[in-house]
Write a protein that holds these residues in place. Structure first.
Motif, PDB file in Angstrom:
ATOM      1  N   SER A 123      27.108  25.120  67.758  1.00 14.64           N
ATOM      2  CA  SER A 123      27.963  25.646  66.682  1.00 14.64           C
ATOM      3  C   SER A 123      27.751  24.856  65.399  1.00 14.64           C
ATOM      4  O   SER A 123      27.752  25.425  64.308  1.00 14.64           O
ATOM      5  CB  SER A 123      29.438  25.575  67.078  1.00 14.64           C
ATOM      6  N   LYS A 179      34.934  29.308  68.325  1.00 14.66           N
ATOM      7  CA  LYS A 179      35.353  30.568  68.936  1.00 14.66           C
ATOM      8  C   LYS A 179      35.317  31.698  67.907  1.00 14.66           C
ATOM      9  O   LYS A 179      34.811  32.776  68.181  1.00 14.66           O
ATOM     10  CB  LYS A 179      36.763  30.417  69.508  1.00 14.66           C
ATOM     11  N   LYS A 218      31.709  32.586  67.109  1.00  9.38           N
ATOM     12  CA  LYS A 218      31.087  33.340  68.205  1.00  9.38           C
ATOM     13  C   LYS A 218      31.537  34.787  68.178  1.00  9.38           C
ATOM     14  O   LYS A 218      30.742  35.699  68.372  1.00  9.38           O
ATOM     15  CB  LYS A 218      31.443  32.680  69.534  1.00  9.38           C
ATOM     16  N   GLU A 219      32.823  35.026  67.924  1.00 13.80           N
ATOM     17  CA  GLU A 219      33.354  36.384  67.862  1.00 13.80           C
ATOM     18  C   GLU A 219      32.739  37.162  66.689  1.00 13.80           C
ATOM     19  O   GLU A 219      32.393  38.312  66.817  1.00 13.80           O
ATOM     20  CB  GLU A 219      34.883  36.361  67.729  1.00 13.80           C
ATOM     21  N   GLU A 220      32.605  36.475  65.538  1.00 14.79           N
ATOM     22  CA  GLU A 220      32.041  37.137  64.361  1.00 14.79           C
ATOM     23  C   GLU A 220      30.573  37.477  64.570  1.00 14.79           C
ATOM     24  O   GLU A 220      30.105  38.515  64.149  1.00 14.79           O
ATOM     25  CB  GLU A 220      32.202  36.229  63.130  1.00 14.79           C
ATOM     26  N   SER A 221      29.813  36.570  65.220  1.00 16.69           N
ATOM     27  CA  SER A 221      28.397  36.847  65.405  1.00 16.69           C
ATOM     28  C   SER A 221      28.133  37.890  66.472  1.00 16.69           C
ATOM     29  O   SER A 221      27.081  38.491  66.500  1.00 16.69           O
ATOM     30  CB  SER A 221      27.586  35.587  65.711  1.00 16.69           C
ATOM     31  N   SER A 222      29.095  38.125  67.366  1.00 20.54           N
ATOM     32  CA  SER A 222      28.894  39.157  68.386  1.00 20.54           C
ATOM     33  C   SER A 222      29.228  40.554  67.866  1.00 20.54           C
ATOM     34  O   SER A 222      28.955  41.543  68.533  1.00 20.54           O
ATOM     35  CB  SER A 222      29.724  38.833  69.621  1.00 20.54           C
ATOM     36  N   LYS A 223      29.825  40.644  66.685  1.00 22.79           N
ATOM     37  CA  LYS A 223      30.177  41.961  66.117  1.00 22.79           C
ATOM     38  C   LYS A 223      28.987  42.629  65.499  1.00 22.79           C
ATOM     39  O   LYS A 223      28.065  42.139  65.059  1.00 22.79           O
ATOM     40  CB  LYS A 223      31.278  41.818  65.060  1.00 22.79           C
TER      41      LYS A 223
END
Length: 191
Positions: free
Chosen positions: A142, A183, A186-191
């Motif tokens: 990260s 966290k 990670k959520e933003e990059s998975s969108k």
């Protein structure tokens, strides 16, 4: 007869995978100074080792058992390494050199919870900013993403410190902050 032989091979492979995984974890815990946990794991490890080696030595005339032992050992090394990566015990010190001296990267990283010390440095092509950043190993990736987000051409070197003493970095507070940021990232990059 063939069925018993295949079962024996499978048992030897599984035993060795488990044994070598325990061995890897014990070595890492030993290096990290977790002596009592390492000692507990070593007791289980040695029982598994003796059982597996006993099966092979009792049937040395069966070459497939020796091959299974070697295969299980090799797979165990890989499994042990994967477990170690997931555990990510300890800390990493990351040294960063960036041309972006005007950017406020140290402040941005501190806001994310990382411990950052920065100073002016001189390189072949002029002024640079050097930073030394302390992070729990589980948030190392990260940190790399955060640095590259601000300066994709940053020069990054990481190593694992043997001893950490002093400083104002409060583990519980900062780690919680890093965890929250990682966290969200990670959520933003998975969108």
């Amino acid at each position: 007869m063939l069925e018993n032989s295949l079962i024996m091979v499978a048992i030897i492979i599984v035993i060795n995978i488990v044994y070598v995984s325990f061995f890897t974890i014990r070595m890492i815990l030993t290096l990290k100074g977790q002596r009592y946990l390492a000692a507990g794991i070593s007791m289980v490890e040695v029982v598994i080792y003796v059982v597996g080696l006993g099966l092979v030595l009792d049937n040395l005339n069966e070459i497939q058992n020796l091959a299974a032992y070697a295969l299980g050992y090799g797979i165990g090394v890989i499994v042990g390494m994967k477990i170690e990566e997931k555990l990510a015990l300890g800390y990493t010190t990351v040294n960063v050199i960036t041309k972006e001296y005007d950017k406020d990267l140290p402040k941005l990283l501190r806001e994310k919870g990382y411990g950052v010390t920065n100073w002016q440095a001189n390189g072949l092509e002029g002024d640079r900013m050097a930073m030394q950043i302390l992070t729990p190993r589980k948030y190392e990736v990260s940190l790399y993403h955060a640095i590259k987000e601000y300066d994709p051409k940053a020069f990054i070197i990481a190593y694992e410190p043997k001893t950490i003493h002093g400083g104002f970095w409060v583990k519980a507070v900062k780690e919680r902050k890093i965890k929250e940021w990682a966290k969200r990232h990670k959520e933003e990059s998975s969108k």
